[in-house]
Design a protein around this motif. Structure first.
Motif, PDB file in Angstrom:
ATOM      1  N   TRP A 124       0.812  -1.216   0.000  1.00  0.00           N
ATOM      2  CA  TRP A 124       0.000   0.000   0.000  1.00  0.00           C
ATOM      3  C   TRP A 124       0.851   1.274   0.000  1.00  0.00           C
ATOM      4  O   TRP A 124       0.311   2.381  -0.095  1.00  0.00           O
ATOM      5  N   ILE A 125       2.158   1.146   0.138  1.00  0.00           N
ATOM      6  CA  ILE A 125       3.003   2.352   0.170  1.00  0.00           C
ATOM      7  C   ILE A 125       3.056   2.941  -1.234  1.00  0.00           C
ATOM      8  O   ILE A 125       3.573   2.307  -2.160  1.00  0.00           O
ATOM      9  N   PRO A 126       2.533   4.152  -1.439  1.00  0.00           N
ATOM     10  CA  PRO A 126       2.553   4.743  -2.781  1.00  0.00           C
ATOM     11  C   PRO A 126       3.951   5.239  -3.131  1.00  0.00           C
ATOM     12  O   PRO A 126       4.766   5.522  -2.243  1.00  0.00           O
ATOM     13  N   THR A 127       4.218   5.342  -4.420  1.00  0.00           N
ATOM     14  CA  THR A 127       5.562   5.736  -4.852  1.00  0.00           C
ATOM     15  C   THR A 127       5.572   6.960  -5.762  1.00  0.00           C
ATOM     16  O   THR A 127       6.649   7.389  -6.184  1.00  0.00           O
ATOM     17  N   ASN A 128       4.429   7.527  -6.060  1.00  0.00           N
ATOM     18  CA  ASN A 128       4.417   8.739  -6.877  1.00  0.00           C
ATOM     19  C   ASN A 128       5.020   9.904  -6.088  1.00  0.00           C
ATOM     20  O   ASN A 128       4.982   9.909  -4.850  1.00  0.00           O
ATOM     21  N   PRO A 129       5.601  10.894  -6.776  1.00  0.00           N
ATOM     22  CA  PRO A 129       6.201  12.043  -6.082  1.00  0.00           C
ATOM     23  C   PRO A 129       5.211  12.710  -5.118  1.00  0.00           C
ATOM     24  O   PRO A 129       4.044  12.910  -5.458  1.00  0.00           O
ATOM     25  N   GLY A 130       5.698  13.001  -3.914  1.00  0.00           N
ATOM     26  CA  GLY A 130       4.876  13.671  -2.919  1.00  0.00           C
ATOM     27  C   GLY A 130       3.961  12.763  -2.118  1.00  0.00           C
ATOM     28  O   GLY A 130       3.225  13.233  -1.242  1.00  0.00           O
ATOM     29  N   THR A 131       3.999  11.456  -2.401  1.00  0.00           N
ATOM     30  CA  THR A 131       3.125  10.531  -1.687  1.00  0.00           C
ATOM     31  C   THR A 131       3.902   9.734  -0.638  1.00  0.00           C
ATOM     32  O   THR A 131       5.131   9.656  -0.679  1.00  0.00           O
ATOM     33  N   SER A 132       3.166   9.120   0.290  1.00  0.00           N
ATOM     34  CA  SER A 132       3.777   8.305   1.344  1.00  0.00           C
ATOM     35  C   SER A 132       2.670   7.513   2.018  1.00  0.00           C
ATOM     36  O   SER A 132       1.479   7.698   1.735  1.00  0.00           O
ATOM     37  N   LEU A 133       3.055   6.632   2.913  1.00  0.00           N
ATOM     38  CA  LEU A 133       2.088   5.895   3.722  1.00  0.00           C
ATOM     39  C   LEU A 133       2.048   6.556   5.095  1.00  0.00           C
ATOM     40  O   LEU A 133       3.004   6.469   5.864  1.00  0.00           O
ATOM     41  N   TYR A 134       0.953   7.236   5.384  1.00  0.00           N
ATOM     42  CA  TYR A 134       0.827   7.912   6.680  1.00  0.00           C
ATOM     43  C   TYR A 134       0.460   6.887   7.746  1.00  0.00           C
ATOM     44  O   TYR A 134      -0.400   6.021   7.527  1.00  0.00           O
ATOM     45  N   ILE A 135       1.098   6.985   8.909  1.00  0.00           N
ATOM     46  CA  ILE A 135       0.933   6.030  10.005  1.00  0.00           C
ATOM     47  C   ILE A 135       0.338   6.760  11.200  1.00  0.00           C
ATOM     48  O   ILE A 135       0.900   7.762  11.654  1.00  0.00           O
ATOM     49  N   ARG A 136      -0.781   6.267  11.697  1.00  0.00           N
ATOM     50  CA  ARG A 136      -1.439   6.914  12.832  1.00  0.00           C
ATOM     51  C   ARG A 136      -1.552   5.946  14.015  1.00  0.00           C
ATOM     52  O   ARG A 136      -2.495   5.170  14.118  1.00  0.00           O
ATOM     53  N   PRO A 137      -0.572   5.960  14.946  1.00  0.00           N
ATOM     54  CA  PRO A 137      -0.723   5.239  16.205  1.00  0.00           C
ATOM     55  C   PRO A 137      -1.580   6.074  17.158  1.00  0.00           C
ATOM     56  O   PRO A 137      -1.456   7.298  17.201  1.00  0.00           O
ATOM     57  N   PHE A 138      -2.432   5.430  17.934  1.00  0.00           N
ATOM     58  CA  PHE A 138      -3.222   6.175  18.911  1.00  0.00           C
ATOM     59  C   PHE A 138      -3.632   5.271  20.062  1.00  0.00           C
ATOM     60  O   PHE A 138      -3.646   4.041  19.952  1.00  0.00           O
ATOM     61  N   MET A 139      -3.962   5.903  21.187  1.00  0.00           N
ATOM     62  CA  MET A 139      -4.366   5.183  22.381  1.00  0.00           C
ATOM     63  C   MET A 139      -5.625   5.827  22.947  1.00  0.00           C
ATOM     64  O   MET A 139      -5.721   7.053  23.003  1.00  0.00           O
ATOM     65  N   ILE A 140      -6.590   5.003  23.342  1.00  0.00           N
ATOM     66  CA  ILE A 140      -7.819   5.510  23.938  1.00  0.00           C
ATOM     67  C   ILE A 140      -8.130   4.758  25.230  1.00  0.00           C
ATOM     68  O   ILE A 140      -7.767   3.593  25.389  1.00  0.00           O
ATOM     69  N   ALA A 141      -8.807   5.452  26.150  1.00  0.00           N
ATOM     70  CA  ALA A 141      -9.274   4.826  27.385  1.00  0.00           C
ATOM     71  C   ALA A 141     -10.548   4.052  27.092  1.00  0.00           C
ATOM     72  O   ALA A 141     -11.469   4.575  26.466  1.00  0.00           O
ATOM     73  N   THR A 142     -10.629   2.799  27.543  1.00  0.00           N
ATOM     74  CA  THR A 142     -11.759   1.941  27.159  1.00  0.00           C
ATOM     75  C   THR A 142     -12.558   1.377  28.334  1.00  0.00           C
ATOM     76  O   THR A 142     -13.495   0.603  28.119  1.00  0.00           O
ATOM     77  N   GLU A 143     -12.220   1.749  29.548  1.00  0.00           N
ATOM     78  CA  GLU A 143     -13.012   1.259  30.681  1.00  0.00           C
ATOM     79  C   GLU A 143     -14.409   1.875  30.640  1.00  0.00           C
ATOM     80  O   GLU A 143     -14.588   3.016  30.203  1.00  0.00           O
ATOM     81  N   GLU A 144     -15.393   1.128  31.109  1.00  0.00           N
ATOM     82  CA  GLU A 144     -16.772   1.610  31.126  1.00  0.00           C
ATOM     83  C   GLU A 144     -17.113   2.141  32.522  1.00  0.00           C
ATOM     84  O   GLU A 144     -17.334   1.382  33.462  1.00  0.00           O
ATOM     85  N   PHE A 145     -17.092   3.452  32.686  1.00  0.00           N
ATOM     86  CA  PHE A 145     -17.562   4.059  33.930  1.00  0.00           C
ATOM     87  C   PHE A 145     -17.669   5.568  33.737  1.00  0.00           C
ATOM     88  O   PHE A 145     -17.021   6.156  32.881  1.00  0.00           O
ATOM     89  N   LEU A 146     -18.508   6.176  34.549  1.00  0.00           N
ATOM     90  CA  LEU A 146     -18.661   7.621  34.541  1.00  0.00           C
ATOM     91  C   LEU A 146     -18.087   8.154  35.843  1.00  0.00           C
ATOM     92  O   LEU A 146     -18.677   8.010  36.907  1.00  0.00           O
ATOM     93  N   GLY A 147     -16.933   8.744  35.748  1.00  0.00           N
ATOM     94  CA  GLY A 147     -16.248   9.292  36.915  1.00  0.00           C
ATOM     95  C   GLY A 147     -14.935   9.896  36.471  1.00  0.00           C
ATOM     96  O   GLY A 147     -14.287   9.374  35.563  1.00  0.00           O
ATOM     97  N   VAL A 148     -14.554  10.989  37.093  1.00  0.00           N
ATOM     98  CA  VAL A 148     -13.338  11.684  36.679  1.00  0.00           C
ATOM     99  C   VAL A 148     -12.135  11.037  37.355  1.00  0.00           C
ATOM    100  O   VAL A 148     -11.736  11.407  38.466  1.00  0.00           O
ATOM    101  N   ALA A 149     -11.577  10.044  36.681  1.00  0.00           N
ATOM    102  CA  ALA A 149     -10.403   9.312  37.171  1.00  0.00           C
ATOM    103  C   ALA A 149      -9.778   8.612  35.977  1.00  0.00           C
ATOM    104  O   ALA A 149     -10.452   8.334  34.986  1.00  0.00           O
ATOM    105  N   PRO A 150      -8.482   8.316  36.038  1.00  0.00           N
ATOM    106  CA  PRO A 150      -7.861   7.592  34.930  1.00  0.00           C
ATOM    107  C   PRO A 150      -8.499   6.229  34.731  1.00  0.00           C
ATOM    108  O   PRO A 150      -8.851   5.535  35.692  1.00  0.00           O
TER     109      PRO A 150
END
Length: 353
Positions: A124-150
């Motif tokens: 999937w890495i493109p090779t035309n001038p000006g192109t690239s494969l953009y990489i998006r690492p990310f992290m999200i909180a997934t616990e189920e609760f309503l409260g202001v705490a990590p």
């Protein structure tokens, strides 16, 4: 070292043809890893790209525990694949994690996960001038609760997007609006991290700028509303009377990977470099005195983005002759040349995968 389970898709997508745009097309696979307080990071896997299923009570929706990174993969003329300075992205992600009270990821695990996913979708890495494969690492909180705490539970994920130029007009100089009403960040806040809230809070200023024909917003400091800090998606540089000047990192400015790269290159080439406070008034004066020679932004997405026009309140400044400057062009050619393997890499920034 991570033990990454790989499950390949049975329904590969058709590769895109023609204009790619930026961040609109996604590859066949994604990386996912789970964190729980008792087990730490576990269950690392590469799987087919798919939607997420989360409870409406998930912490990310209510309290915003989220961080991300952005880097790119490239192919050289022989077909070899490269990352560019992924160690800096790994380090910065952990800086963001600390500030948002989220679990850190060992740098070697971050880099391994990125590399393995890119290798899985290397076609999937493109090779035309000006192109690239953009990489998006990310992290999200997934616990189920309503409260202001990590949260006690998190997901770390990586997705990939074959992309064209960040700006549709390419390397042509852009118009920048210096914002003096809204504030993006203050020292002690989260301005030095990559968290979605920093970008959401900048949308109001961005809408103002777009309505008047400007591409991006250049933010002032949040206390004195006097000193320029960074553009919405880039760090900012000025060439003033022969000196390369950029705002000093002060806790409210993102420490950009491309920013660091530009500083290292300029120092190696013998350019006088200053990291310091720069007021909007200083820029007005420099332009009126004919000393504001170049302005350019730096960032992973755009690499180098020359600025042809700055607006501050009722003043509209034309930078140089409104065209890309000599240093801006040299930096763009050098950085992209290193990334693509067409230039010498004296700093060993390129990582083959």
């Amino acid at each position: 070292m991570l033990n990454i389970k790989v499950t390949r898709t049975t329904s590969p997508k058709k590769k895109p043809e023609g204009e790619l745009g930026f961040g609109k097309i996604f590859t066949d696979h994604m990386f996912e890893m789970t964190y729980t307080k008792n087990q730490g990071w576990h269950d690392a896997k590469i799987k087919p790209f798919s939607n997420l299923s989360l409870s409406p009570a998930t912490v990310i929706f209510h309290y915003g525990q989220e961080i991300f990174e952005g880097l790119k993969a490239y192919k050289d003329e022989s077909g070899k694949c490269y990352l560019f300075r992924p160690d800096m992205n790994a380090r910065r992600m952990n800086t963001s994690a600390k500030r948002l009270c989220m679990p850190e990821i060992p740098e070697e695990d971050f880099i391994q996960a990125v590399a393995e996913l890119v290798k899985t979708d290397r076609d999937w890495i493109p090779t035309n001038p000006g192109t690239s494969l953009y990489i998006r690492p990310f992290m999200i909180a997934t616990e189920e609760f309503l409260g202001v705490a990590p949260s006690n539970e998190y997901k770390f994920m990586i997705i990939l997007s074959p992309s064209g130029a960040y700006y549709k007009d390419g390397l042509n100089p852009v118009k920048i609006w210096i914002e003096d009403e809204y504030v993006r960040a203050v020292r002690g806040g989260t301005g030095f991290t990559k968290t979605g809230a920093n970008y959401a809070i900048g949308l109001a200023g961005q809408e103002k700028a777009h309505a008047d024909g400007y591409s991006q917003v250049l933010w002032l400091d949040g206390i004195e509303r006097k000193y320029v800090e960074e553009v919405g998606a880039m760090n900012i540089f000025f060439v003033i009377d022969g000196k390369v000047v950029t705002p000093l990192l002060n806790g409210s400015i993102l420490p950009g990977v491309t920013r660091n790269t530009v500083l290292a290159l300029c120092n190696s080439w013998g350019y006088p470099v200053e990291e310091r406070k720069i007021s909007a008034e200083e820029l007005l004066t420099a332009q009126k005195n004919g000393k504001l020679e170049e302005v350019f932004g730096t960032g992973t997405a755009a690499v180098i983005s020359p600025v042809g026009t700055l607006r501050f309140q009722d003043e509209v400044l034309t930078v140089g002759d409104g065209k890309i400057g000599t240093l801006s062009q040299k930096l763009y050619d050098t950085v992209t040349g290193i990334q693509l393997g067409t230039c010498e890499d004296p700093f060993n920034w390129r990582m083959e995968i």
